[in-house]
Structures are given as C-alpha cells and as structure tokens.
Design a protein around this motif. Sequence first.
Motif, mmCIF file in Angstrom:
data_model
loop_
_atom_site.group_PDB
_atom_site.id
_atom_site.type_symbol
_atom_site.label_atom_id
_atom_site.label_comp_id
_atom_site.label_asym_id
_atom_site.label_seq_id
_atom_site.Cartn_x
_atom_site.Cartn_y
_atom_site.Cartn_z
ATOM 1 N N GLY A 264 2.979 9.928 -20.508
ATOM 2 C CA GLY A 264 3.715 10.728 -21.481
ATOM 3 C C GLY A 264 5.008 11.263 -20.916
ATOM 4 N N THR A 265 4.935 11.963 -19.793
ATOM 5 C CA THR A 265 6.116 12.611 -19.211
ATOM 6 C C THR A 265 6.863 11.712 -18.245
ATOM 7 O OG1 THR A 265 4.853 13.524 -17.362
ATOM 8 C CG2 THR A 265 4.931 14.825 -19.402
ATOM 9 N N LYS A 266 6.268 10.631 -17.817
ATOM 10 C CA LYS A 266 6.841 9.720 -16.814
ATOM 11 C C LYS A 266 7.028 10.403 -15.446
ATOM 12 C CE LYS A 266 7.332 6.356 -19.792
ATOM 13 N NZ LYS A 266 6.798 7.059 -20.995
ATOM 14 N N ALA A 267 6.310 11.510 -15.242
ATOM 15 C CA ALA A 267 6.366 12.186 -13.941
ATOM 16 C C ALA A 267 5.349 11.542 -12.997
ATOM 17 C CB ALA A 267 6.073 13.670 -14.105
ATOM 18 N N VAL A 268 5.703 11.507 -11.729
ATOM 19 C CA VAL A 268 4.833 10.844 -10.751
ATOM 20 C C VAL A 268 4.111 11.898 -9.900
ATOM 21 C CG1 VAL A 268 6.277 8.795 -10.626
ATOM 22 C CG2 VAL A 268 6.661 10.663 -9.011
ATOM 23 N N SER A 269 2.972 11.505 -9.365
ATOM 24 C CA SER A 269 2.231 12.362 -8.428
ATOM 25 C C SER A 269 1.555 11.475 -7.397
ATOM 26 C CB SER A 269 1.191 13.215 -9.165
ATOM 27 O OG SER A 269 0.268 12.382 -9.860
ATOM 28 N N LEU A 270 1.415 11.985 -6.194
ATOM 29 C CA LEU A 270 0.795 11.230 -5.108
ATOM 30 C C LEU A 270 -0.685 11.573 -5.063
ATOM 31 C CD1 LEU A 270 1.404 9.251 -2.805
ATOM 32 C CD2 LEU A 270 1.798 11.224 -1.304
ATOM 33 N N LYS A 271 -1.540 10.574 -5.289
ATOM 34 C CA LYS A 271 -2.977 10.813 -5.404
ATOM 35 C C LYS A 271 -3.717 10.148 -4.231
ATOM 36 C CE LYS A 271 -4.959 10.925 -9.392
ATOM 37 N NZ LYS A 271 -5.589 10.603 -10.705
ATOM 38 N N PRO A 272 -4.435 10.930 -3.415
ATOM 39 C CA PRO A 272 -5.233 10.348 -2.323
ATOM 40 C C PRO A 272 -6.375 9.496 -2.877
ATOM 41 C CG PRO A 272 -4.896 12.704 -1.998
ATOM 42 C CD PRO A 272 -4.476 12.403 -3.401
ATOM 43 N N ILE A 273 -6.694 8.430 -2.180
ATOM 44 C CA ILE A 273 -7.789 7.544 -2.589
ATOM 45 C C ILE A 273 -8.650 7.192 -1.385
ATOM 46 C CG2 ILE A 273 -6.516 6.541 -4.535
ATOM 47 C CD1 ILE A 273 -5.939 4.114 -2.732
ATOM 48 N N SER A 274 -9.881 6.736 -1.680
ATOM 49 C CA SER A 274 -10.767 6.184 -0.655
ATOM 50 C C SER A 274 -10.876 4.687 -0.883
ATOM 51 C CB SER A 274 -12.157 6.827 -0.722
ATOM 52 O OG SER A 274 -12.080 8.209 -0.448
ATOM 53 N N ILE A 275 -10.668 3.918 0.171
ATOM 54 C CA ILE A 275 -10.631 2.454 0.059
ATOM 55 C C ILE A 275 -11.968 1.869 0.483
ATOM 56 C CG2 ILE A 275 -9.521 0.353 0.906
ATOM 57 C CD1 ILE A 275 -6.954 1.948 1.185
ATOM 58 N N GLU A 276 -12.471 0.965 -0.354
ATOM 59 C CA GLU A 276 -13.719 0.271 -0.043
ATOM 60 C C GLU A 276 -13.466 -0.995 0.750
ATOM 61 O OE1 GLU A 276 -17.771 -0.578 0.081
ATOM 62 O OE2 GLU A 276 -16.746 1.246 -0.548
ATOM 63 N N GLY A 277 -12.409 -1.726 0.411
ATOM 64 C CA GLY A 277 -12.149 -2.969 1.114
ATOM 65 C C GLY A 277 -10.840 -3.598 0.645
ATOM 66 N N TYR A 278 -10.527 -4.699 1.295
ATOM 67 C CA TYR A 278 -9.279 -5.402 1.018
ATOM 68 C C TYR A 278 -9.568 -6.875 0.750
ATOM 69 C CZ TYR A 278 -7.263 -1.317 3.410
ATOM 70 O OH TYR A 278 -6.919 -0.049 3.804
ATOM 71 N N GLU A 279 -8.752 -7.462 -0.091
ATOM 72 C CA GLU A 279 -8.691 -8.902 -0.256
ATOM 73 C C GLU A 279 -7.217 -9.279 -0.298
ATOM 74 O OE1 GLU A 279 -10.912 -10.386 -3.533
ATOM 75 O OE2 GLU A 279 -12.875 -9.819 -2.679
ATOM 76 N N THR A 280 -6.925 -10.553 -0.302
ATOM 77 C CA THR A 280 -5.526 -10.990 -0.291
ATOM 78 C C THR A 280 -4.780 -10.424 -1.491
ATOM 79 O OG1 THR A 280 -6.177 -13.042 0.812
ATOM 80 C CG2 THR A 280 -3.995 -12.983 -0.216
ATOM 81 N N GLY A 281 -3.803 -9.554 -1.207
ATOM 82 C CA GLY A 281 -2.983 -8.984 -2.270
ATOM 83 C C GLY A 281 -3.640 -7.875 -3.056
ATOM 84 N N LYS A 282 -4.897 -7.483 -2.705
ATOM 85 C CA LYS A 282 -5.620 -6.489 -3.504
ATOM 86 C C LYS A 282 -6.190 -5.394 -2.608
ATOM 87 C CE LYS A 282 -7.211 -9.896 -6.922
ATOM 88 N NZ LYS A 282 -8.418 -10.487 -7.558
ATOM 89 N N VAL A 283 -6.304 -4.219 -3.197
ATOM 90 C CA VAL A 283 -6.970 -3.089 -2.543
ATOM 91 C C VAL A 283 -8.043 -2.581 -3.495
ATOM 92 C CG1 VAL A 283 -6.708 -0.787 -1.581
ATOM 93 C CG2 VAL A 283 -4.878 -2.450 -1.298
ATOM 94 N N PHE A 284 -9.296 -2.517 -3.018
ATOM 95 C CA PHE A 284 -10.405 -2.035 -3.836
ATOM 96 C C PHE A 284 -10.648 -0.564 -3.516
ATOM 97 C CE2 PHE A 284 -10.981 -6.572 -3.909
ATOM 98 C CZ PHE A 284 -11.417 -6.828 -5.204
ATOM 99 N N VAL A 285 -10.600 0.252 -4.565
ATOM 100 C CA VAL A 285 -10.660 1.703 -4.411
ATOM 101 C C VAL A 285 -12.069 2.205 -4.725
ATOM 102 C CG1 VAL A 285 -9.692 3.904 -5.172
ATOM 103 C CG2 VAL A 285 -8.232 1.865 -5.037
ATOM 104 N N ARG A 286 -12.636 2.969 -3.790
ATOM 105 C CA ARG A 286 -13.967 3.532 -3.991
ATOM 106 C C ARG A 286 -13.903 4.830 -4.799
ATOM 107 N NH1 ARG A 286 -15.127 5.469 0.821
ATOM 108 N NH2 ARG A 286 -15.335 3.376 1.685
ATOM 109 N N GLU A 287 -12.954 5.719 -4.477
ATOM 110 C CA GLU A 287 -12.834 7.012 -5.147
ATOM 111 C C GLU A 287 -11.361 7.388 -5.271
ATOM 112 O OE1 GLU A 287 -14.957 9.723 -2.688
ATOM 113 O OE2 GLU A 287 -16.938 9.164 -3.438
ATOM 114 N N GLY A 288 -11.068 8.232 -6.279
ATOM 115 C CA GLY A 288 -9.733 8.800 -6.406
ATOM 116 C C GLY A 288 -8.882 8.209 -7.495
#
Length: 347
Positions: free
Chosen positions: A294-318
Amino acid sequence: MSGLSACQEKTSGPQNPPTAVQVEAAALSDYAPTIRLTGEVRPRVESELSFRVAGRIAERLVNVGDHVTADQVLARLDPQQQRATVTSADAAILSAEAVLRQATSSYERQKALLARGFTTQREHDQAQEAYRTAQASLADAQAQLGTARDRLSDTVLRAGVAGVITARNVETGQVVQAAQAVFSIAQDGPRDAVFNVNESIFTHELADPAIALTLLSDPAVTATGAVREVSPTVDRVTSTVRVKVGLAQSPAAMTLGASVIGEGRMQPRKLVVVPWSALSSASGQPAVWTVDPGTKAVSLKPISIEGYETGKVFVREGLQPGELVATGGAQFLRPSQVVALAKGAAR
C-alpha cells in the motif's frame, strides 16, 4: 522580495524520484533436500581375540590384513609351565589310582570278614570310608588333569571365526595376561557403512529408507543400504552421532576401510522460498527487505534459513507467503524508505 521569490522557486523545484526496486512475492515450495555424507565401510561384527592364560608369546603367525579361517592358529604361548602342570597332574592320577586299589582291596576283605563274623562293624566302616575317600581323590585328580590339559591347549590361540585381522597388539617375546587383547578380527559376513552425522539431521524423516552408497574412489561402484543402528549418545569430541547403514550387498570393491558417499532424500515440506538475490543482513543475521504493497515503504525483516538450492533460499521463519521482497536494488535501501516498483515487478 526578489531574493525571497528566488528561494521559494528553488524550494518548490522537482524532487528526486523514489528508488526503483525489483520485487517478487514470496511463495510456498516443496523443500526436500538430499543429504550426502562421507563414511567408511566397517564390519558388522568385530571382536577382540585373547589368550585364556598368561604367558610369553613364542610365535605370532598372522599380520594385519590377513584373512584367516575359523580353526587357523594365530599365535602360541611358551607352553613349558602348562606342560609341567600336565605332568604333575598325570603323576597325581597314578598315585590316586594306587591308593584306590589298596582301599578297594581292604574294603572287599572287610566285607567278606564281616559277613562271616570275623571283624567288627567299626573296622568295616573305616575301610568303607577309606575306599570312598580314595574314589573321590581319583576323581579330583582326573579333573585336575583335564584342567591342566585345557590350559595347555589354551596356549594356542585360534581365530574361532573366519574373517580379516584388523589389529595386532602384541609381538613375539612379549608377556601377556589372560584376556589381554592380542588381535582384532572383522568377521566375514554383512558390512556396514558408518557415518558421523550432526544430530540436527534427525529432526526430519527420510522419504525412502533406502540409502544410496557410492564408492568414493570409483563412483561406478554402488550399493544400497538401510539405517540399522543409531548411537544413543553424542560424541563429546566431534559433537556428532554415529549412524550405521547396513549394506544389502557388499561389492568386492567396497573393502573394509573404504570411503563411501551415502545419499538420502528427506520428506518434502512446504516452506517459503525467495530468490537468493533477496538475501540481505541485519546485525550479522540473514534478513530480507519487504515492501508494503500500500505505502511502498520498505522494512528489513530478519529471517531463519532452512536451506539453500541453486538460486533459491528456503525460509523456516520470519516470512509469510505473498509478502513482497526486494530482489534488486536492495543495497540502496534504508528502513521506512518509500520506493517505486520497477517496471514489470509483482504488485
């Protein structure tokens, strides 16, 4: 007045346009990682061999790596002491037999005399007691001889089972104690692939119990197996858990000690996935820039990563499915900054 008008005109001039960023909506995707670990081929059963008696090793007949049969002699102790014990036990039997013959003759005579009334009951009972004592003494001497012969035979160490000698702990001339480990033997038969794994791996289930095994030195040599045993404790040094995978069939090239690669696929799970280009950092921890639609405002959100694949990041939480994340131009952003969606970006 003219100066004031000039300032007003300068202030009301055109503003810098918002920073344009590429965005993409976070989506759910199946995450089924493949686990690959390096392990070692070990025998299913490995045991230590030892003498049952103490003595000095007179002869050692095998080396590490030798294949032995069940009745093969591996080493011998100096049998001098045990032979002397057998000789002494033989002499004790001869003495006991002589005493028994004398006691038997006396007892038979007393029985005959008692039947005719020419001796007393007391003398008869004494002869009978001496006869029984002589019998017991002979039986004891015979048992001692058997024990002495067993100890003499124990000066010869045999494999007991067919297998491969994996360790040698003594040399000729060395004095060993009873039950001291002399050799280790890997018994012929089934083999295991042994892996040391991080305990976090047990939080997920395998999609297929079959584990694919490949010889590290020759990928053309393969086998399959299944998890047979998991150690109940964590190694204090490596902080890993030992897992034994039983081989269904052990190819000849997968010799004892050979390095193998074990591969298994985990059960698929639904996780939020974002492009690797969306990954950023917040205080040294992984994070992504999200854009409020809606506002086009950005925010930096911490995440927990489960794993990686080529070109992808799988997020566990956040991160939730559907949230817009910046995938391009994020290096120029600051919290609460209003951005413009690049042409063709998701809305």
